[in-house]
Design a protein around this motif. Sequence first.
Motif, PDB file in Angstrom:
ATOM      1  N   ARG A 253      23.687   2.874  16.432  1.00 36.98           N
ATOM      2  CA  ARG A 253      24.425   1.986  17.333  1.00 36.98           C
ATOM      3  C   ARG A 253      24.366   2.489  18.787  1.00 36.98           C
ATOM      4  NH1 ARG A 253      28.877   2.158  14.706  1.00 36.98           N
ATOM      5  NH2 ARG A 253      29.777   3.864  15.877  1.00 36.98           N
ATOM      6  N   GLU A 254      24.655   3.780  18.980  1.00 35.08           N
ATOM      7  CA  GLU A 254      24.679   4.323  20.344  1.00 35.08           C
ATOM      8  C   GLU A 254      23.288   4.417  20.957  1.00 35.08           C
ATOM      9  OE1 GLU A 254      27.253   7.529  21.379  1.00 35.08           O
ATOM     10  OE2 GLU A 254      28.681   6.999  19.798  1.00 35.08           O
ATOM     11  N   PHE A 255      22.287   4.786  20.140  1.00 38.18           N
ATOM     12  CA  PHE A 255      20.928   4.856  20.666  1.00 38.18           C
ATOM     13  C   PHE A 255      20.435   3.470  21.063  1.00 38.18           C
ATOM     14  CE2 PHE A 255      16.321   4.571  20.188  1.00 38.18           C
ATOM     15  CZ  PHE A 255      15.929   5.488  21.143  1.00 38.18           C
ATOM     16  N   SER A 256      20.700   2.471  20.245  1.00 38.01           N
ATOM     17  CA  SER A 256      20.282   1.098  20.571  1.00 38.01           C
ATOM     18  C   SER A 256      20.892   0.644  21.889  1.00 38.01           C
ATOM     19  CB  SER A 256      20.672   0.138  19.448  1.00 38.01           C
ATOM     20  OG  SER A 256      19.956   0.433  18.285  1.00 38.01           O
ATOM     21  N   ALA A 257      22.176   0.937  22.089  1.00 36.13           N
ATOM     22  CA  ALA A 257      22.844   0.557  23.341  1.00 36.13           C
ATOM     23  C   ALA A 257      22.245   1.324  24.522  1.00 36.13           C
ATOM     24  CB  ALA A 257      24.344   0.825  23.237  1.00 36.13           C
ATOM     25  N   TRP A 258      22.019   2.610  24.345  1.00 35.97           N
ATOM     26  CA  TRP A 258      21.443   3.436  25.410  1.00 35.97           C
ATOM     27  C   TRP A 258      20.039   2.946  25.763  1.00 35.97           C
ATOM     28  CZ3 TRP A 258      17.188   6.875  25.302  1.00 35.97           C
ATOM     29  CH2 TRP A 258      17.068   7.705  26.416  1.00 35.97           C
ATOM     30  N   PHE A 259      19.230   2.697  24.742  1.00 36.51           N
ATOM     31  CA  PHE A 259      17.860   2.243  24.955  1.00 36.51           C
ATOM     32  C   PHE A 259      17.843   0.889  25.679  1.00 36.51           C
ATOM     33  CE2 PHE A 259      13.879   0.207  23.689  1.00 36.51           C
ATOM     34  CZ  PHE A 259      12.969   1.195  24.020  1.00 36.51           C
ATOM     35  N   ALA A 260      18.704  -0.022  25.255  1.00 35.76           N
ATOM     36  CA  ALA A 260      18.761  -1.339  25.900  1.00 35.76           C
ATOM     37  C   ALA A 260      19.167  -1.200  27.366  1.00 35.76           C
ATOM     38  CB  ALA A 260      19.744  -2.245  25.158  1.00 35.76           C
ATOM     39  N   GLU A 261      20.126  -0.325  27.638  1.00 33.92           N
ATOM     40  CA  GLU A 261      20.567  -0.095  29.018  1.00 33.92           C
ATOM     41  C   GLU A 261      19.422   0.472  29.856  1.00 33.92           C
ATOM     42  OE1 GLU A 261      23.372   3.059  31.372  1.00 33.92           O
ATOM     43  OE2 GLU A 261      24.093   2.321  29.445  1.00 33.92           O
ATOM     44  N   LYS A 262      18.705   1.434  29.301  1.00 41.53           N
ATOM     45  CA  LYS A 262      17.586   2.039  30.033  1.00 41.53           C
ATOM     46  C   LYS A 262      16.460   1.031  30.281  1.00 41.53           C
ATOM     47  CE  LYS A 262      19.456   5.896  30.543  1.00 41.53           C
ATOM     48  NZ  LYS A 262      19.912   6.258  31.882  1.00 41.53           N
ATOM     49  N   MET A 263      16.252   0.132  29.375  1.00 46.33           N
ATOM     50  CA  MET A 263      15.194  -0.879  29.543  1.00 46.33           C
ATOM     51  C   MET A 263      15.583  -1.908  30.613  1.00 46.33           C
ATOM     52  SD  MET A 263      12.783   0.187  27.797  1.00 46.33           S
ATOM     53  CE  MET A 263      11.641  -1.165  27.944  1.00 46.33           C
ATOM     54  N   ARG A 264      16.880  -2.102  30.828  1.00 42.17           N
ATOM     55  CA  ARG A 264      17.332  -3.030  31.876  1.00 42.17           C
ATOM     56  C   ARG A 264      17.252  -2.415  33.268  1.00 42.17           C
ATOM     57  NH1 ARG A 264      21.269  -4.156  27.982  1.00 42.17           N
ATOM     58  NH2 ARG A 264      22.711  -2.771  29.011  1.00 42.17           N
ATOM     59  N   GLU A 265      17.329  -1.069  33.351  1.00 38.41           N
ATOM     60  CA  GLU A 265      17.288  -0.396  34.644  1.00 38.41           C
ATOM     61  C   GLU A 265      15.912  -0.566  35.293  1.00 38.41           C
ATOM     62  OE1 GLU A 265      18.301   3.688  34.065  1.00 38.41           O
ATOM     63  OE2 GLU A 265      20.373   3.241  33.562  1.00 38.41           O
ATOM     64  N   ASN A 266      15.918  -0.602  36.598  1.00 37.72           N
ATOM     65  CA  ASN A 266      14.622  -0.699  37.333  1.00 37.72           C
ATOM     66  C   ASN A 266      14.243   0.617  37.913  1.00 37.72           C
ATOM     67  OD1 ASN A 266      14.090  -3.370  36.816  1.00 37.72           O
ATOM     68  ND2 ASN A 266      15.401  -4.038  38.490  1.00 37.72           N
TER      69      ASN A 266
ATOM     70  N   PHE B 117       6.981  -0.159  33.483  1.00 38.08           N
ATOM     71  CA  PHE B 117       7.325   0.132  32.097  1.00 38.08           C
ATOM     72  C   PHE B 117       7.062   1.616  31.785  1.00 38.08           C
ATOM     73  CE2 PHE B 117       6.471  -0.214  27.459  1.00 38.08           C
ATOM     74  CZ  PHE B 117       7.682  -0.777  27.084  1.00 38.08           C
ATOM     75  N   ARG B 118       5.916   2.122  32.206  1.00 35.94           N
ATOM     76  CA  ARG B 118       5.572   3.530  31.999  1.00 35.94           C
ATOM     77  C   ARG B 118       6.590   4.439  32.686  1.00 35.94           C
ATOM     78  NH1 ARG B 118       1.173   5.643  35.746  1.00 35.94           N
ATOM     79  NH2 ARG B 118       3.022   5.451  37.019  1.00 35.94           N
ATOM     80  N   ASP B 119       6.969   4.100  33.915  1.00 39.67           N
ATOM     81  CA  ASP B 119       7.926   4.923  34.661  1.00 39.67           C
ATOM     82  C   ASP B 119       9.296   4.937  33.995  1.00 39.67           C
ATOM     83  OD1 ASP B 119       5.902   5.488  36.408  1.00 39.67           O
ATOM     84  OD2 ASP B 119       6.577   4.070  37.970  1.00 39.67           O
ATOM     85  N   ARG B 120       9.714   3.781  33.443  1.00 40.44           N
ATOM     86  CA  ARG B 120      10.979   3.726  32.722  1.00 40.44           C
ATOM     87  C   ARG B 120      10.961   4.670  31.526  1.00 40.44           C
ATOM     88  NH1 ARG B 120      12.048  -2.302  31.506  1.00 40.44           N
ATOM     89  NH2 ARG B 120      10.705  -2.816  33.211  1.00 40.44           N
ATOM     90  N   PHE B 121       9.862   4.685  30.793  1.00 42.41           N
ATOM     91  CA  PHE B 121       9.758   5.575  29.634  1.00 42.41           C
ATOM     92  C   PHE B 121       9.752   7.039  30.044  1.00 42.41           C
ATOM     93  CE2 PHE B 121       8.770   1.959  26.934  1.00 42.41           C
ATOM     94  CZ  PHE B 121       9.423   2.343  25.777  1.00 42.41           C
ATOM     95  N   LYS B 122       9.156   7.360  31.163  1.00 42.03           N
ATOM     96  CA  LYS B 122       9.188   8.744  31.651  1.00 42.03           C
ATOM     97  C   LYS B 122      10.628   9.161  31.977  1.00 42.03           C
ATOM     98  CE  LYS B 122       4.557   9.431  33.481  1.00 42.03           C
ATOM     99  NZ  LYS B 122       3.757   9.704  34.664  1.00 42.03           N
ATOM    100  N   ARG B 123      11.361   8.263  32.648  1.00 46.14           N
ATOM    101  CA  ARG B 123      12.772   8.556  32.956  1.00 46.14           C
ATOM    102  C   ARG B 123      13.572   8.720  31.668  1.00 46.14           C
ATOM    103  NH1 ARG B 123      12.305   4.636  36.667  1.00 46.14           N
ATOM    104  NH2 ARG B 123      13.559   3.159  35.502  1.00 46.14           N
ATOM    105  N   MET B 124      13.343   7.831  30.710  1.00 46.91           N
ATOM    106  CA  MET B 124      14.069   7.909  29.439  1.00 46.91           C
ATOM    107  C   MET B 124      13.774   9.221  28.726  1.00 46.91           C
ATOM    108  SD  MET B 124      13.733   3.989  28.093  1.00 46.91           S
ATOM    109  CE  MET B 124      14.006   4.443  26.428  1.00 46.91           C
TER     110      MET B 124
END
Length: 163
Positions: A150-163, A11-18
């Motif tokens: 709308r676009e940020f929500s979609a982007w954030f959801a996509e980033k949270m699904r990525e591993n 989870f921490r690594d995903r946030f760093k990438r984001m």
Amino acid sequence: MSVDISELINFRDRFKRMESEFETFLKKFLIKQALDVLAKTKKETPTDTGLLKNSWTIGDQSVAIGSRTNRSGGTEYFQMESAFAQGASLDSVVRDGDMLVITISNAVEYAKYVEYGHMTRGRNKWVDGKFMCSLAIIDVKRKIPARFEREFSAWFAEKMREN
């Protein structure tokens, strides 16, 4: 007793990438908004020779916007090629302190007179401006909060699904 914190680390690594990708997301978002302003501006730009209408640019590069008549007789505007293929790259968005800025301009000498108005050559009559770019900016600016959400929500959801 041991605790598996691998999910927390993931989870921490995903946030760093984001965090590192967020500015790119913002720049792409701003380019989309600028393309909308550009299309609306071109639609409202008076046409005599087409020079003024075809000289609107994003950043320091030109982006082609085409038009066609639809079945109901209205005019549709569309981006002829990808903004990035046309030169509206991430470099078109520049950082100025804590702001990201994208410029829409027209290098034609008389563009400002058509936009804001002017006196006739004999200085006996005022010709009102068309405000084609100013009004397009106001229209798009009004829509930005909902578009961004709308676009940020979609982007954030996509980033949270990525591993």
